[in-house]
Structure formats: C-alpha cells, structure tokens
Scaffold this active site. Structure first.
Site: not given
Ligand SMILES: NC(=O)c1ccc[n+]([C@@H]2O[C@H](COP(=O)([O-])OP(=O)(O)OC[C@H]3O[C@@H](n4cnc5c(N)ncnc54)[C@H](OP(=O)(O)O)[C@@H]3O)[C@@H](O)[C@H]2O)c1
Length: 433
Positions: A132, A139, A204, A208
């Site tokens: 997560e 978040i 980066d 994600k």
C-alpha cells in the site's frame, strides 16, 4: 490479550523504517486491538549497525544481512523498507515469500518491476504480498481500488503521484521562477533528493502508475510498456500560458483501458482549473479513479514522509494479522492478463506547442505549413516577447489531433532555421475523452 503476537522483521531503518518503528510504538495498545493480537518487532536490519537513528533499537535482534530475516523461525512477517528494484530488496522478497512468510513493502520500484513474479510466489506459498505504501504514500488508494471498488469495471485512472514534481511545479507557478532554481531550493528544504532524476524524470510516478494499472485492470505490472516524460523542460512561460488558457501544468500518471488494450503514460500536461487535480498543490498526491458503477472517485493526501508512509505499512500489517490473503493485484496471479499496449502515437489529443523563433515575417507561415502537412488543425496561436536576447515566443494549441502527427510536426518545426530551440510539446489532458 492472550492471542499470540504477530512477529515482524523490519529491513531498512531510514525515514520509513524508523517511522514504522515509531508508529508501532506510539499506537501499540490500539494496534493490538485492531489487529486482534500484539504486533511485535523481533529483528531489524540496516547497513550501518552503529548509526545513531534517534531511537533505542536494543530490544530487537540486529541482523547484518537483511535476507537472513526471512529465514528466522521467530519471524511471521517481513517488512522491507530498503528500496531498489533489485538487490537485497528483491532477494529478501523472494526468500520471505518462498518460505511462506508474508511480505510488506513500501518499494514501488520492486513491485513495478517484479510484482507479477512476487504475486505468483505469494499465492503458491499462501503468503500475503502487500505494498500500500508504494503508491501515494499515506493515501489508502490500493485498498480503495482492490476492496472498495471491487464491484466496478475500472477503465480509467490518473493522478499526481510524485510530490517532488508537484511541489516544484507549484512553486514555479507561485513565484514565477525557473525549474533549476526551484529544484535547488527543494533539495535544500528536503523536498527533493540529492539525485532528483527518479522524481523529476517521471520514473517514480511511472512505477506507481504501473502498479495502479495492474491492480485496476487485473494485469501484471508492465513497467516497460509505459511512455515516460519528466518536468525538466517546463519553463515559467509554459506555466504562464497555461494560466492564460485556464489550465495548470501537472505531472500526471495515466492509465486507461480501451477495447482490451492499455494506455499507460507519465508526463507533464495541462489540466483545466475546473478539475480537482488542478487544485492539488505542493507535495500532496491525489488519484482519480472512475468505476462504471460508482463514477468518479478522488483520493487525496500525503504521498510521502515518515508518518504517512508508516501509516500505510502498518495498515498492511494489521490486515495480515487478520489473515488477509487477498490477491495482490485484485485477481489471482494465474488470472492476471497480459494486455496489449496502446501505442501513444496512435492516440488522439489536444496539444500545446511552445516555440522560440526569429522575429521576422514568414516564420508563422512556415510553422503553419508544417502543421497542415501533418493534418494538425490549430485552435490558437499567440506571439509573445521573450526575456531572451533574441527571438520571440510562439505558443499554439491544437484541436483534437493524432499524437503521432503532432510529434512529427513538432520535430520538423524544431529543424527549421527560424526555430531557435527545441519545441516544448504538452498534452492538454481532457478526462472526458
Ligand atoms: N521516504 C518516503 O517518504 C517514502 C514514501 C513512500 C515509499 N518509500 C519507499 O520506502 C523505501 C525506503 O525509503 P526511505 O526513504 O526510508 O529510504 P532511506 O531513508 O534511504 O532508508 C533506507 C534504509 O535501507 C537500509 N539499507 C540500504 N541498503 C541496505 C542493505 N544492502 N542492507 C540492509 N539495509 C540496507 C539503509 O541502511 P543505513 O541506514 O544503515 O544506511 C536505510 O536504513 C523505498 O523503497 C522508498 O521508495 C519512501
């Protein structure tokens, strides 16, 4: 409480590792209740045993080689907070999952590159694989997609996934300063790494985006399928023009599924000031996910930092304490699809092009002719003086057009003698198309 403790090993005692240790200590009592058993760190590892980390680590066994944590009989869950797609992080993940030990990580590079293989290993050995904290830090967006939106067909998501880039773009807009100057200030303030390339070149955010797409579309993370561009080329003139046109420039990660194929991109783009994301400033992250039943949902909060990242890591551990073995990417690893990639050059969009050109008659006609040759139809064209000693800026926007044609036109325009520097081309992102 009589339940047996869940025994943790923590590899990596930097910003996040120490944050996790602090979070576990601070909320020990309530976490024992929420996890229905105590959460107990038994062993830790980092590179430098003698470094003062500002906390007392005497209660934990120190292990020099992090991979050895996975082999200990007194460890139930391995928490990896070292970083890096390969090296000790990957070796530790394989060793832990291979031995049937659940594995929690904040390491998006590891999951973006090896998530499919690790999901296979986790399911074969009945272990949990959880990450997560790897996407949008604090978040709980992966949980929202995997669990809260499990009834939906998810066809589209996009987000501000890199706090460093969002901070730089926010300050550039607020202060009218250039990229290099703001980056230097961000490095001094601790908002950017000494080597900022992973952040400012979009890598980066791409890690994600690959993870979000995998989870949303039930596919293996496919980092190599991403088209990636960072924010180095953005100048104050672009931000000023965006504002004049009713937009802000944001680095977005976008994933869309169309006709069984997937588009995955990271790049700076113009977003309307009417959208929620345009108002997400500074280091904050936000994700917008659209499901067929629920419609659009928006998640916003802290994308990095010791507390927010530890919050997500510890929540994963609590899930494991409850025996949670949900598939890492929403569906069992065997069912993860290999979906074809949509070629960005075949997609349509609206574009912005900024040029610095010599100030003489005929230049606009030359540029227009190249655009017409690639079937690009102009929506607006503005000429502006530059702060440079020579040339003027020409800024144009297009009607909806093919990205391949626009890219070729931009390259040909850049080769004209009258054009003084490499054109800057940005998508004007419309989320309803
Ligand atoms: N920082 C954030 O806000 C944030 C947010 C989301 C996700 N993450 C992710 O969380 C992970 C950790 O980030 P971080 O910011 O905490 O990094 P960090 O501060 O650089 O800490 C890394 C830790 O790993 C240890 N380490 C490095 N190589 C090692 C090795 N070969 N063997 C054992 N230990 C080793 C280091 O040991 P020494 O201390 O002894 O050098 C250090 O304790 C990364 O995957 C990162 O992408 C970070």
């Amino acid at each position: 409480m009589s339940a047996q403790p869940l025994r943790l090993a923590v590899a990596g005692l930097g910003t996040v590792g120490i944050g996790v240790r602090e979070g576990l200590a601070k909320h020990q009592a309530v976490l024992s209740q929420r996890a229905a058993r105590p959460l107990k760190v038994v062993a830790v590892s980092a590179r430098d045993r003698h470094r003062d980390r500002g906390v007392d680590l005497a209660a934990y066994d120190w292990v020099d080689n992090p991979v050895e944590l996975a082999g200990r009989d007194d460890v139930d869950v391995v928490v990896e907070l070292i970083g890096g797609a390969d090296g000790p992080a990957l070796a530790l993940a394989k060793e832990a999952l291979g031995r049937g030990k659940s594995f929690v990580t904040a390491n998006k590079a590891l999951i973006a590159h090896h998530g499919g293989e690790l999901a296979d290993l986790a399911e074969t050995n009945d272990a949990a694989l959880k990450f997560e904290a790897g996407v949008a830090g604090g978040i709980p967006v992966l949980k929202a997609l995997r669990e809260g939106m499990s009834a939906n067909d998810l066809d589209s998501l996009h987000g501000i996934l890199n706090g460093t880039c969002n901070y730089i773009l926010t300050v550039m807009e607020r202060e009218g300063t250039g990229f290099a100057e703001v980056l230097e200030a961000a490095q001094k303030a601790g908002y950017a790494e000494a080597d900022p390339s992973f952040d400012v070149d979009g890598i980066d955010a791409a890690h994600k985006t690959a993870i979000l797409a995998a989870l949303a579309f039930g596919m293996r993370p496919d980092f190599d399928a991403l088209s990636i561009k960072g924010i180095r080329q953005i100048a104050p003139i672009d931000i000023a023009h965006a504002a004049d046109l009713g937009y802000r420039i944001k680095l977005l990660g976008l994933a869309r599924r169309r006709n069984g194929a997937v588009e995955q991109r990271v790049h700076p783009c113009m977003v309307s000031k009417d959208t929620a994301l345009a108002h997400v400033g500074g280091v904050t992250n936000a994700v917008v996910a659209t499901g067929d039943l629920v419609g659009q949902t928006v998640y916003e909060g802290a994308g990095a930092g010791a507390g927010p990242t530890a919050s997500a890591v510890i929540a994963d551990v609590v899930d494991i304490a409850h025996g949670c073995r949900r598939p890492a990417f929403s569906v069992p690893a065997d069912d993860l699809k290999a979906l074809p990639t949509l070629d960005p050059m075949e997609l349509d969009g609206n574009f912005y092009l900024r040029l610095r050109v010599v100030d003489r008659p005929g230049v606009i006609a030359e540029i227009s002719s190249v655009l017409a040759g690639e079937d690009v139809s102009l929506a607006s064209l503005i000429q502006r003086d530059t702060a440079e000693t020579d040339g003027v800026y020409v800024v144009l926007t297009t009607h909806r057009t093919n990205e391949g044609g626009m890219t070729r036109a931009s390259r040909k325009i850049g080769e004209l003698d009258s054009v003084l520097e490499e054109p800057v081309m940005l998508r004007i992102e419309r989320f309803d198309q």
